[in-house]
Design a protein around this motif. Structure first.
Motif, mmCIF file in Angstrom:
data_model
loop_
_atom_site.group_PDB
_atom_site.id
_atom_site.type_symbol
_atom_site.label_atom_id
_atom_site.label_comp_id
_atom_site.label_asym_id
_atom_site.label_seq_id
_atom_site.Cartn_x
_atom_site.Cartn_y
_atom_site.Cartn_z
ATOM 1 N N ASP A 11 0.846 -1.191 0.000
ATOM 2 C CA ASP A 11 0.000 0.000 0.000
ATOM 3 C C ASP A 11 0.880 1.240 0.000
ATOM 4 O O ASP A 11 1.887 1.305 0.707
ATOM 5 C CB ASP A 11 -0.899 0.009 1.236
ATOM 6 C CG ASP A 11 -1.957 -1.074 1.200
ATOM 7 O OD1 ASP A 11 -2.453 -1.362 0.093
ATOM 8 O OD2 ASP A 11 -2.281 -1.637 2.256
ATOM 9 N N TYR A 15 -1.733 6.333 2.313
ATOM 10 C CA TYR A 15 -3.031 6.029 1.693
ATOM 11 C C TYR A 15 -4.194 6.294 2.634
ATOM 12 O O TYR A 15 -5.305 6.650 2.205
ATOM 13 C CB TYR A 15 -3.072 4.570 1.208
ATOM 14 C CG TYR A 15 -3.354 3.556 2.280
ATOM 15 C CD1 TYR A 15 -4.659 3.192 2.594
ATOM 16 C CD2 TYR A 15 -2.320 2.972 3.017
ATOM 17 C CE1 TYR A 15 -4.929 2.274 3.593
ATOM 18 C CE2 TYR A 15 -2.584 2.062 4.006
ATOM 19 C CZ TYR A 15 -3.878 1.712 4.308
ATOM 20 O OH TYR A 15 -4.146 0.810 5.300
ATOM 21 N N GLN A 16 -3.978 6.116 3.943
ATOM 22 C CA GLN A 16 -5.071 6.287 4.915
ATOM 23 C C GLN A 16 -5.536 7.734 5.021
ATOM 24 O O GLN A 16 -6.598 8.021 5.578
ATOM 25 C CB GLN A 16 -4.632 5.773 6.293
ATOM 26 C CG GLN A 16 -3.679 6.679 7.068
ATOM 27 C CD GLN A 16 -2.217 6.541 6.647
ATOM 28 O OE1 GLN A 16 -1.906 5.868 5.672
ATOM 29 N NE2 GLN A 16 -1.317 7.168 7.398
ATOM 30 N N ILE A 43 -2.113 6.963 -6.477
ATOM 31 C CA ILE A 43 -3.339 6.156 -6.525
ATOM 32 C C ILE A 43 -3.344 5.279 -7.776
ATOM 33 O O ILE A 43 -4.401 4.799 -8.204
ATOM 34 C CB ILE A 43 -4.599 7.041 -6.466
ATOM 35 C CG1 ILE A 43 -4.659 8.005 -7.654
ATOM 36 C CG2 ILE A 43 -4.666 7.807 -5.153
ATOM 37 C CD1 ILE A 43 -6.007 8.728 -7.770
ATOM 38 N N TRP A 46 -5.530 1.911 -8.294
ATOM 39 C CA TRP A 46 -6.624 1.829 -7.325
ATOM 40 C C TRP A 46 -7.932 1.453 -8.027
ATOM 41 O O TRP A 46 -8.092 1.640 -9.238
ATOM 42 C CB TRP A 46 -6.784 3.151 -6.597
ATOM 43 C CG TRP A 46 -5.713 3.396 -5.557
ATOM 44 C CD1 TRP A 46 -4.471 2.841 -5.517
ATOM 45 C CD2 TRP A 46 -5.806 4.280 -4.441
ATOM 46 N NE1 TRP A 46 -3.774 3.312 -4.435
ATOM 47 C CE2 TRP A 46 -4.565 4.198 -3.750
ATOM 48 C CE3 TRP A 46 -6.777 5.120 -3.947
ATOM 49 C CZ2 TRP A 46 -4.302 4.933 -2.588
ATOM 50 C CZ3 TRP A 46 -6.521 5.856 -2.789
ATOM 51 C CH2 TRP A 46 -5.298 5.758 -2.118
ATOM 52 N N TYR A 88 -10.432 1.290 -3.044
ATOM 53 C CA TYR A 88 -9.417 0.314 -2.643
ATOM 54 C C TYR A 88 -8.049 0.743 -3.181
ATOM 55 O O TYR A 88 -7.945 1.327 -4.265
ATOM 56 C CB TYR A 88 -9.709 -1.071 -3.227
ATOM 57 C CG TYR A 88 -11.091 -1.613 -2.980
ATOM 58 C CD1 TYR A 88 -11.325 -2.540 -1.977
ATOM 59 C CD2 TYR A 88 -12.159 -1.229 -3.795
ATOM 60 C CE1 TYR A 88 -12.595 -3.072 -1.774
ATOM 61 C CE2 TYR A 88 -13.434 -1.743 -3.596
ATOM 62 C CZ TYR A 88 -13.644 -2.666 -2.581
ATOM 63 O OH TYR A 88 -14.910 -3.188 -2.392
ATOM 64 N N THR A 89 -6.983 0.381 -2.446
ATOM 65 C CA THR A 89 -5.639 0.544 -2.979
ATOM 66 C C THR A 89 -5.389 -0.524 -4.043
ATOM 67 O O THR A 89 -6.204 -1.431 -4.249
ATOM 68 C CB THR A 89 -4.576 0.398 -1.883
ATOM 69 O OG1 THR A 89 -4.585 -0.954 -1.398
ATOM 70 C CG2 THR A 89 -4.823 1.365 -0.739
ATOM 71 N N ASN A 90 -4.231 -0.450 -4.696
ATOM 72 C CA ASN A 90 -3.892 -1.441 -5.709
ATOM 73 C C ASN A 90 -3.697 -2.845 -5.135
ATOM 74 O O ASN A 90 -3.718 -3.829 -5.868
ATOM 75 C CB ASN A 90 -2.638 -1.014 -6.492
ATOM 76 C CG ASN A 90 -1.483 -0.642 -5.576
ATOM 77 O OD1 ASN A 90 -1.659 -0.385 -4.391
ATOM 78 N ND2 ASN A 90 -0.284 -0.587 -6.146
ATOM 79 N N SER A 91 -3.528 -2.943 -3.788
ATOM 80 C CA SER A 91 -3.397 -4.263 -3.167
ATOM 81 C C SER A 91 -4.730 -4.778 -2.625
ATOM 82 O O SER A 91 -4.793 -5.869 -2.071
ATOM 83 C CB SER A 91 -2.377 -4.213 -2.030
ATOM 84 O OG SER A 91 -2.866 -3.424 -0.954
ATOM 85 N N THR A 93 -6.664 -3.098 -0.268
ATOM 86 C CA THR A 93 -7.007 -2.540 1.047
ATOM 87 C C THR A 93 -8.070 -1.454 0.885
ATOM 88 O O THR A 93 -7.959 -0.591 0.006
ATOM 89 C CB THR A 93 -5.760 -1.941 1.718
ATOM 90 O OG1 THR A 93 -4.790 -2.972 1.899
ATOM 91 C CG2 THR A 93 -6.100 -1.320 3.062
ATOM 92 N N VAL A 95 -9.734 1.894 1.438
ATOM 93 C CA VAL A 95 -9.258 3.233 1.782
ATOM 94 C C VAL A 95 -10.369 4.044 2.444
ATOM 95 O O VAL A 95 -10.201 4.620 3.515
ATOM 96 C CB VAL A 95 -8.750 3.969 0.525
ATOM 97 C CG1 VAL A 95 -8.331 5.400 0.866
ATOM 98 C CG2 VAL A 95 -7.608 3.210 -0.104
ATOM 99 N N THR A 235 -3.286 2.719 9.446
ATOM 100 C CA THR A 235 -2.317 1.725 8.993
ATOM 101 C C THR A 235 -1.902 0.845 10.169
ATOM 102 O O THR A 235 -2.395 1.012 11.296
ATOM 103 C CB THR A 235 -1.079 2.413 8.401
ATOM 104 O OG1 THR A 235 -0.534 3.309 9.380
ATOM 105 C CG2 THR A 235 -1.445 3.208 7.164
#
Length: 628
Positions: A11, A15-16, A43, A46, A88-91, A93, A95, A235
């Motif tokens: 992440d 990002y948070q 981002i 995302w 969502y993040t690219n992984s 998660t 946001v 996080t």
């Protein structure tokens, strides 16, 4: 041989701090993201989803959001009248997430009261995508939108604290919450904490999450209609011991050093320290004859007093020694303040020893309006005589300025508790009242031959419209029935509430056009003294202000179910302000709201500030913010 699997994408840092800031379910179904952090966030890669489709990639206006910046994109699939948006993040998660009931995102749903941190409300237009939301925010927001997630811990009990920064209690019995697991359904707060049904004004409610909160997680708060109220994401270990909003009730989150669940946040965590407030501006050398005076008679803050609900920062908003006059060369004694409700760019100020100022903003400071008088105008009693000890003032429905005086400074051992009406459009350097009402005989306790006792009379005055009194069911003390303005045909369209410094009571008068007056009785404020009185149309409350005598406090008063005017809630000043003879207080009208706040102003009667050598020494006017 088994091929090695690629590592999961990490992440991006910060990002948070990215928040959904605005969304519309009309036309192009546009979404706006805002970065509350201090560094840019990538981002790239995302995704987003709603309540009907799985995560989809989107095409943002930029692949990076700068600190304090915006990014927009159009939803790859339509957003419905009643829907949900998850980022969502690219992984993968989560946001942020926002939900709205039918019509809630038309024309748009936006954060108001601060981009990225404000309350979710339905905007007045969809014209602010890519820019600050302020111009599309309504002039006032619902009471429920004052409730914020204020602190959360993932260390043990997984406790969530909500705070009500508004002026009235908010029922949360039907509200729900959910974490960042999209497989979880929202859970009712009442199921987690059956006693958590109402958040009092300025108060807190805590509940333990029944879903469990992880090291890297979120909390989303929903009202009874399914609209998102607030959200927070942290996080790994960011909520150990807790993730807290700083300053308390406003601003963004930081990891604390000590959890303070159920009380004001400590704000001593990893992102800095202190309350987050600053005293700005000021400075300058004293002019000849300008003599600040240290405060006297400091008392304690009454029990039950709440922290200032507005912004933590305060600005010194005048020039040094700006109010020196021929009768007051020491520059002290600016006492009463009042915004002009018809023209809130004007602030009226009364200075003891018979001066009236019309102030306007120039380069962030309140300065005398040179087109009216660059040095203020001297006021007299009826007939052009005497030196009114002008302490308080208010603006009537006719635009005239009503000033209280507690004595004649030319004979200062004798009380002269009067209210005078001045027409500010009259030309010349001296003003004489159109009408003058003398109530001195009602206060024999002040007539002792002592100038100190004579100086404890009318300190402030506030004009209260009849419409507020009748709409709220005020009972006329003279009749014992609901107040009927028609019974008093000469009084105009409102009553005047004069604050008595002697004992903190308010005295209610109808000021008749023939020079007579009607006395409606006395109201207890719960304070030992009153220095200023104002009616605030935004909160629909009458405010009684006391200086350091009562710990620098403001009591907001309402009409109760029995028709009596009683204290509702009391606030102290922002923590960064000095403890002085801060006798004047006014709040700007609600039409001036920007980002959920409006201006509040104070006057230091002794221009002492924090004392010699401080930036506040020699200054009278302070400016801060108050919620809309």
């Amino acid at each position: 041989m088994v091929a090695a699997q690629p590592a999961a994408a990490a992440d991006p840092v910060g990002y948070q701090n990215v928040r959904i800031n605005e969304v519309t379910s009309s036309n192009s179904d546009t979404v706006e993201l805002y970065n509350t952090g201090s560094t840019a966030v990538s981002i790239s890669g995302w995704k987003m989803s709603d309540d009907g489709f799985s995560p989809q990639t989107f095409s943002p206006s930029s692949s990076t959001i700068p600190a304090g910046g915006f990014v927009t994109f159009n939803s790859p699939k339509g957003l419905g009248d009643s829907d949900k948006l998850v980022i969502y993040t690219n992984s993968g998660t989560v946001v942020d997430r926002v939900e709205w009931a039918t019509g809630g995102a038309k024309p748009a749903m936006a954060r108001c009261g601060g981009d990225g941190t404000g309350a979710w409300v339905t905007a007045t237009s969809a014209s602010t995508f890519g820019t600050a939301n302020a111009s599309a925010c309504p002039s006032s927001i619902p009471a429920s939108s004052r409730v914020r997630i204020n602190e959360v811990t993932s260390d043990g009990a997984d406790t969530v604290e909500v705070y009500n920064g508004g002026m009235s209690a908010v029922s949360i019995g039907s509200w729900k919450y959910v974490d960042n697991d999209t497989a979880h359904s929202p859970v009712s707060i009442s199921s987690s904490s059956p006693s958590a049904t109402t958040v009092p004004a300025g108060g807190y409610v805590t509940f333990d999450s029944g879903l469990g909160l992880g090291d890297n997680d979120s909390v989303f708060l929903l009202d009874g209609n399914g609209n998102t109220v607030d959200s927070v994401t942290w996080t790994t270990d960011g909520a150990k011991p807790s993730d807290e909003r700083c300053a308390n009730g406003t601003g963004w989150f930081r990891t604390s050093t000590t959890a303070t669940l159920g009380g004001a946040n400590s704000c001593t965590g990893s992102s800095g320290g202190g309350t987050g407030g600053q005293l700005l501006g000021g400075g300058g050398s004293l002019t000849s004859g300008c003599t600040p005076e240290a405060p006297s008679g400091t008392g304690s803050v009454p029990s039950g007093t709440l922290a200032w609900p507005g912004g933590a920062d305060v600005t010194i908003a005048d020039d040094v020694c700006a109010f020196t006059t021929s009768t007051g060369p020491e520059g002290r004694d600016v006492s009463g303040l009042a915004f002009d409700p018809a023209n809130p760019s004007v602030l009226w100020a009364a200075k003891n020893k018979n001066w009236l100022y019309k102030l306007v903003k120039s380069n962030g400071k309140w300065v005398p309006d040179a087109s009216w008088s660059a040095t203020g105008k001297q006021i007299r009693f009826a007939g052009g005589t005497g030196q009114p000890d002008s302490e308080g003032l208010t603006v009537g429905a006719n635009g005239h300025i009503y000033v209280t005086s507690e004595r004649d400074n030319a004979n200062n051992t004798v009380p002269k508790d009067t209210i005078m009406e001045f027409d500010p459009t009259v030309t010349g350097s001296t003003l004489t009242p159109i009408h003058q009402w003398d109530m001195t005989a009602q206060f024999p306790q002040l007539n002792t031959g002592s100038k100190d006792d004579a100086n404890l009379g009318f300190e402030g005055v506030g004009y209260v419209p009849d419409s507020w009194l009748t709409a709220n069911g005020w009972v006329d003390p003279l009749t014992g029935a609901a107040y009927n303005p028609a019974n008093y045909p000469l009084h105009g369209s409102g009553l005047f509430f004069a604050g008595l410094e002697w004992d903190g009571t308010l005295h209610v008068y109808g000021l008749n056009s023939d020079g007579t007056f009607t006395t409606f009785g006395t109201i207890a404020t719960g304070k030992v003294s009153v220095m200023d009185v104002t009616f605030d149309a935004g909160t629909q409350r009458l405010i009684a202000t006391c200086d350091n005598t009562c710990g620098e406090t403001h009591t907001f008063m309402k009409v109760n179910a029995g028709g009596a005017i009683v204290p509702d809630v009391t606030y102290t000043n922002p923590a960064v302000m000095p403890t002085d003879n801060l006798e004047g207080f006014a709040v700007a009208p609600p039409q001036t709201c920007v980002n959920g706040f409006r201006e509040a102003v104070w006057s230091d009667d002794g221009i002492y500030g924090f004392g010699s050598g401080s930036s506040s020494y020699g200054h009278a006017i302070y400016s801060g913010t108050f919620p809309c």
